[in-house]
Design a protein around this motif. Structure first.
Motif, mmCIF file in Angstrom:
data_model
loop_
_atom_site.group_PDB
_atom_site.id
_atom_site.type_symbol
_atom_site.label_atom_id
_atom_site.label_comp_id
_atom_site.label_asym_id
_atom_site.label_seq_id
_atom_site.Cartn_x
_atom_site.Cartn_y
_atom_site.Cartn_z
ATOM 1 N N MET A 138 0.817 -1.211 0.000
ATOM 2 C CA MET A 138 0.000 0.000 0.000
ATOM 3 C C MET A 138 0.853 1.264 0.000
ATOM 4 S SD MET A 138 -3.147 -0.973 -0.018
ATOM 5 C CE MET A 138 -3.979 0.538 0.460
ATOM 6 N N SER A 139 2.158 1.125 -0.005
ATOM 7 C CA SER A 139 3.050 2.287 0.049
ATOM 8 C C SER A 139 3.050 3.025 -1.274
ATOM 9 C CB SER A 139 4.474 1.841 0.402
ATOM 10 O OG SER A 139 4.501 1.141 1.620
ATOM 11 N N ARG A 140 3.441 4.299 -1.194
ATOM 12 C CA ARG A 140 3.625 5.137 -2.380
ATOM 13 C C ARG A 140 5.099 5.513 -2.489
ATOM 14 N NH1 ARG A 140 -1.079 7.284 -4.607
ATOM 15 N NH2 ARG A 140 -2.967 6.940 -3.389
ATOM 16 N N PRO A 141 5.641 5.546 -3.714
ATOM 17 C CA PRO A 141 5.014 5.138 -4.972
ATOM 18 C C PRO A 141 4.667 3.652 -4.972
ATOM 19 C CG PRO A 141 7.361 5.505 -5.267
ATOM 20 C CD PRO A 141 7.044 5.994 -3.903
ATOM 21 N N ARG A 142 3.689 3.289 -5.783
ATOM 22 C CA ARG A 142 3.182 1.916 -5.789
ATOM 23 C C ARG A 142 4.296 0.940 -6.128
ATOM 24 N NH1 ARG A 142 -0.755 2.894 -2.517
ATOM 25 N NH2 ARG A 142 -2.522 4.035 -3.407
ATOM 26 N N ARG A 143 4.232 -0.241 -5.497
ATOM 27 C CA ARG A 143 5.323 -1.199 -5.652
ATOM 28 C C ARG A 143 4.849 -2.602 -5.322
ATOM 29 N NH1 ARG A 143 8.852 1.512 -1.113
ATOM 30 N NH2 ARG A 143 7.776 3.300 -2.063
ATOM 31 N N VAL A 144 5.699 -3.570 -5.659
ATOM 32 C CA VAL A 144 5.552 -4.965 -5.245
ATOM 33 C C VAL A 144 6.865 -5.359 -4.598
ATOM 34 C CG1 VAL A 144 5.130 -7.329 -5.982
ATOM 35 C CG2 VAL A 144 3.935 -5.464 -7.108
ATOM 36 N N GLU A 145 6.805 -5.967 -3.402
ATOM 37 C CA GLU A 145 7.999 -6.208 -2.605
ATOM 38 C C GLU A 145 8.282 -7.697 -2.485
ATOM 39 O OE1 GLU A 145 8.184 -2.521 0.469
ATOM 40 O OE2 GLU A 145 6.570 -3.959 0.836
ATOM 41 N N VAL A 146 9.585 -8.007 -2.501
ATOM 42 C CA VAL A 146 10.067 -9.382 -2.331
ATOM 43 C C VAL A 146 10.913 -9.429 -1.064
ATOM 44 C CG1 VAL A 146 11.387 -11.268 -3.352
ATOM 45 C CG2 VAL A 146 10.039 -9.758 -4.826
ATOM 46 N N PHE A 147 10.632 -10.411 -0.195
ATOM 47 C CA PHE A 147 11.326 -10.553 1.084
ATOM 48 C C PHE A 147 11.966 -11.938 1.182
ATOM 49 C CE2 PHE A 147 8.141 -7.330 1.955
ATOM 50 C CZ PHE A 147 8.823 -6.403 2.734
ATOM 51 N N HIS A 148 12.999 -12.001 2.012
ATOM 52 C CA HIS A 148 13.574 -13.284 2.416
ATOM 53 C C HIS A 148 12.862 -13.748 3.683
ATOM 54 C CE1 HIS A 148 16.716 -16.052 4.061
ATOM 55 N NE2 HIS A 148 16.815 -16.378 2.773
ATOM 56 N N GLU A 149 12.964 -15.027 3.982
ATOM 57 C CA GLU A 149 12.259 -15.543 5.155
ATOM 58 C C GLU A 149 12.797 -14.980 6.469
ATOM 59 O OE1 GLU A 149 14.850 -19.644 5.915
ATOM 60 O OE2 GLU A 149 12.777 -19.769 5.199
ATOM 61 N N ASN A 150 14.011 -14.408 6.440
ATOM 62 C CA ASN A 150 14.548 -13.785 7.650
ATOM 63 C C ASN A 150 14.058 -12.350 7.833
ATOM 64 O OD1 ASN A 150 15.984 -12.388 5.725
ATOM 65 N ND2 ASN A 150 17.973 -13.273 6.245
ATOM 66 N N GLY A 151 13.208 -11.868 6.911
ATOM 67 C CA GLY A 151 12.647 -10.532 7.019
ATOM 68 C C GLY A 151 13.371 -9.471 6.224
ATOM 69 N N GLN A 152 14.494 -9.807 5.592
ATOM 70 C CA GLN A 152 15.253 -8.827 4.832
ATOM 71 C C GLN A 152 14.614 -8.606 3.457
ATOM 72 O OE1 GLN A 152 17.802 -7.014 5.948
ATOM 73 N NE2 GLN A 152 17.583 -8.048 7.935
ATOM 74 N N PRO A 153 14.348 -7.336 3.096
ATOM 75 C CA PRO A 153 13.802 -7.079 1.752
ATOM 76 C C PRO A 153 14.852 -7.351 0.682
ATOM 77 C CG PRO A 153 14.243 -5.012 2.895
ATOM 78 C CD PRO A 153 14.480 -6.099 3.890
ATOM 79 N N GLN A 154 14.430 -8.004 -0.386
ATOM 80 C CA GLN A 154 15.330 -8.355 -1.478
ATOM 81 C C GLN A 154 15.220 -7.396 -2.663
ATOM 82 O OE1 GLN A 154 17.593 -10.972 -1.002
ATOM 83 N NE2 GLN A 154 16.690 -10.759 1.044
ATOM 84 N N HIS A 155 14.002 -6.978 -2.973
ATOM 85 C CA HIS A 155 13.822 -6.072 -4.112
ATOM 86 C C HIS A 155 12.412 -5.489 -4.056
ATOM 87 C CE1 HIS A 155 14.649 -4.317 -8.009
ATOM 88 N NE2 HIS A 155 13.548 -4.840 -8.505
ATOM 89 N N SER A 156 12.281 -4.281 -4.625
ATOM 90 C CA SER A 156 10.973 -3.635 -4.766
ATOM 91 C C SER A 156 10.771 -3.303 -6.235
ATOM 92 C CB SER A 156 10.894 -2.361 -3.914
ATOM 93 O OG SER A 156 10.925 -2.670 -2.539
ATOM 94 N N PHE A 157 9.720 -3.824 -6.819
ATOM 95 C CA PHE A 157 9.398 -3.555 -8.217
ATOM 96 C C PHE A 157 8.589 -2.263 -8.276
ATOM 97 C CE2 PHE A 157 9.958 -8.157 -8.056
ATOM 98 C CZ PHE A 157 10.788 -8.381 -9.151
ATOM 99 N N MET A 158 9.163 -1.248 -8.934
ATOM 100 C CA MET A 158 8.493 0.042 -9.075
ATOM 101 C C MET A 158 8.683 0.555 -10.493
ATOM 102 S SD MET A 158 9.264 2.076 -5.496
ATOM 103 C CE MET A 158 11.027 1.930 -5.637
ATOM 104 N N ASP A 159 7.703 1.301 -10.964
ATOM 105 C CA ASP A 159 7.782 1.947 -12.268
ATOM 106 C C ASP A 159 6.788 3.096 -12.280
ATOM 107 O OD1 ASP A 159 7.019 2.376 -15.258
ATOM 108 O OD2 ASP A 159 8.831 1.149 -15.356
ATOM 109 N N GLY A 160 7.293 4.325 -12.381
ATOM 110 C CA GLY A 160 6.420 5.495 -12.301
ATOM 111 C C GLY A 160 5.458 5.638 -13.456
ATOM 112 N N GLU A 161 5.783 5.058 -14.614
ATOM 113 C CA GLU A 161 4.927 5.219 -15.786
ATOM 114 C C GLU A 161 3.905 4.108 -15.926
ATOM 115 O OE1 GLU A 161 7.329 5.625 -19.239
ATOM 116 O OE2 GLU A 161 8.294 7.486 -18.585
ATOM 117 N N ASN A 162 4.281 2.868 -15.603
ATOM 118 C CA ASN A 162 3.419 1.721 -15.874
ATOM 119 C C ASN A 162 2.849 1.059 -14.627
ATOM 120 O OD1 ASN A 162 3.969 1.642 -18.837
ATOM 121 N ND2 ASN A 162 6.048 1.213 -18.138
#
Length: 555
Positions: free
Chosen positions: A500-524
């Protein structure tokens, strides 16, 4: 004598002149009246210099006063000449201050135009709210409404009012008939796309794609560094966004084929859409069907039969889309309230199906008819998700009201079934619970208390220990599908979830809680992608939003 008299008269006149000061300003005002434009706004420093010595006239002689009068007359004539010049130049007799202000405005506008600021402002306004993708299903054009004449009362028409009598009061008790939602008739339904002309056949490429042998070995699991690198190479472009269904997406899935990316999505009103990325079918590779009448809460492609897509709906129907037969077969059917299902066998012939009433049904597709083999009551309140262990198929996890319970299908009873293990720690309702895709040693849960939790289920003890708890905003509101964290089938220890965060995104996490990557694109990417899923073999990720659009990230 005459000479003395003349001198005395001259002295008297001189004294009168010295006692009566000359009204210089009055003379200037009188001279300015002859001009059309008033000169009171005129500011001239030279004029003040001239007027200042005129105030001190007591020490002046008669000769100086005559010279001052001449200077005043010459100044008045100069002012009149300057006024004529201003009027003739087309400035309307503006003061020097106003002329200087207009010149500054002109220079500022010229500077802003030279740096293209106005053009940049217009472009920014157009880019502030990007338009949604127009690929996929075309928006249906509303029928032209017939223009009816304006209504007029009987009084305006000069007619007498009709005498109306009230109907007789009803006697006895009133019977209210419940208006039930229309439901598709039981039995197989033809696969007729509703976004194509009536009588159109399915594209031949669809059967070729679905028949592709996808039972190949999984890709080698990468280390975290290589996995993050693969995620960073995944991008989204304009042609990877398309409207696949008409309303809010409740479920979505990837077909396991590798030659092309074929996706399915189910919406709020029972429609199922297929999208072949890059296909040239009717609507940019989109086919739309209507096998249900209420939200399609769960769907999955069969791993043993790639031409089969199973979809479950709140209307109580579980159907199998068979592309080879071009039919929607009836697998399981109740009055209403189906919520989730999963495969209990490697050949995908046995299913565990959960409903809103806290019951699970064991369904065997090889048995004729659309009924269950057995029905078991687990949670008297509700049941939102079931997940079968990937290796030990007799175990399945159930997301109940505030606890996740693991059951053994060999020990199920009609009521009060003993649990194998329980996952505690949730304070609100649980949206989903999934076993890890390769070993089943972890269970991933999503809870409305704004936490994602990972439990250790390798030992199957009575109470599985909590490994990690990640804070994540799960409150989407009533108009968005609930967020659910799902595993990456290629990576045992990583999962993806919408945000639900802005800018809009999709987040990937490891099982230990560490974020691995956030998919973001301002146009699409400008909406919340509540439904997410990874491709089983390729580096691709899909996300579905509330307007029926699928977004695809791939390398």
């Amino acid at each position: 004598m005459s000479t003395r008299r003349t001198k005395r008269e001259a002295v008297v006149k001189l004294q009168q002149l010295e006692m009566t000061p000359v009204d210089v300003e009055g003379a200037v005002r009188r001279s300015s009246r002859t001009v059309l434009v008033p000169k009171r706004l005129k500011y001239s420093p030279e004029r003040n210099i001239v007027e200042t010595p005129n105030k001190k006239r007591k020490t002046k002689t008669h000769k100086n006063s005559q010279n001052n009068r001449k200077d005043i007359k010459e100044e008045d004539s100069d002012v009149e000449n300057s006024d004529v010049e201003h009027t003739s130049s087309g400035q309307g007799g503006l003061s020097a201050y106003e002329l200087e202000r207009l010149e500054n405005i002109r220079q500022n506008q010229a500077f802003l135009s030279s740096i293209n600021l106005y053009q940049a402002t217009e472009e920014l306004k157009q880019l502030t709210r990007p338009k949604p993708s127009q690929r996929g299903l075309m928006r249906s054009q509303a029928a032209v409404k017939e223009v009816l004449p304006a209504r007029k009362s009987l009084r305006l028409q000069k007619k007498e009012a009709e005498i109306l009598t009230l109907p007789p009061e009803p006697r006895g008790t009133l019977i209210y008939e419940q208006s039930s939602q229309l439901k598709k008739p039981p039995g197989p339904l033809p696969m007729d796309p509703i976004n194509m002309e009536e009588g159109s056949k399915l594209p031949s490429q669809l059967l070729e794609l679905c028949s592709e042998d996808s039972r190949e070995e999984r890709k080698m699991e990468l280390d975290l560094k290589g996995y993050r690198s693969a995620l960073k190479n995944m991008r989204i472009t304009e042609d990877r966004v398309a409207k696949v269904v008409k309303d809010r997406i409740f479920s979505a899935a990837f077909h396991p084929c590798t030659s092309s990316m074929l996706m399915a999505a189910g919406d709020k009103w029972g429609k199922v859409g297929l999208w072949n990325l890059g296909g040239d079918w009717y609507d940019d590779g989109v086919l739309l069907f209507e096998p249900h009448t209420r939200p399609v809460g769960c769907m999955a492609f069969s791993r043993a039969h790639p031409t089969h897509l199973l979809s479950l709906s709140y209307d109580g129907s579980l159907r199998c889309m068979d592309v080879e037969k071009a039919l929607f077969d009836d697998v399981y059917d109740i009055d209403d309230g189906l919520k989730t299902f999963d495969f209990m066998s490697h050949d995908c012939s046995t299913l565990v199906v959960g409903n809103w009433y806290g019951e699970v049904a064991i369904v065997d597709r090889r048995t004729p008819g659309n009924s269950h083999e057995s029905l078991h009551s687990l949670d008297p309140k509700t049941l939102r998700c079931v997940s079968v262990h990937p290796l030990q198929k007799q175990y399945f996890a159930v997301a109940e009201s505030k606890v996740v319970s693991i059951y053994d299908s060999r020990c199920l009873k009609k009521t009060k079934t003993q649990t194998v293990s329980q996952l505690h720690g949730h304070s609100l309702s649980i949206s989903s619970a999934y076993f890890s895709p390769c070993t089943g040693n972890r269970v991933l849960t999503s809870c409305m208390d704004n936490h994602i939790r990972i439990y250790d289920t390798s030992a199957m003890t009575t109470k599985s220990p909590l490994l990690t708890s990640i804070r994540h905003d799960m409150h989407t509101g009533r108009w968005l599908t609930k967020l659910s964290a799902v595993w990456d089938p290629k990576q045992e220890d990583c999962f993806v979830v919408g945000s639900m965060s802005r800018p809009r995104r999709v987040e990937v996490f490891h099982e230990n809680g560490q974020p691995q990557h956030s998919f973001m694109d301002g146009e699409n990417l400008n909406t919340v992608l509540s439904v997410t899923a990874f491709h089983p073999t390729r580096n691709a990720l899909l996300g579905g939003n509330a307007s029926g659009r699928l977004h695809v990230f791939s390398n």
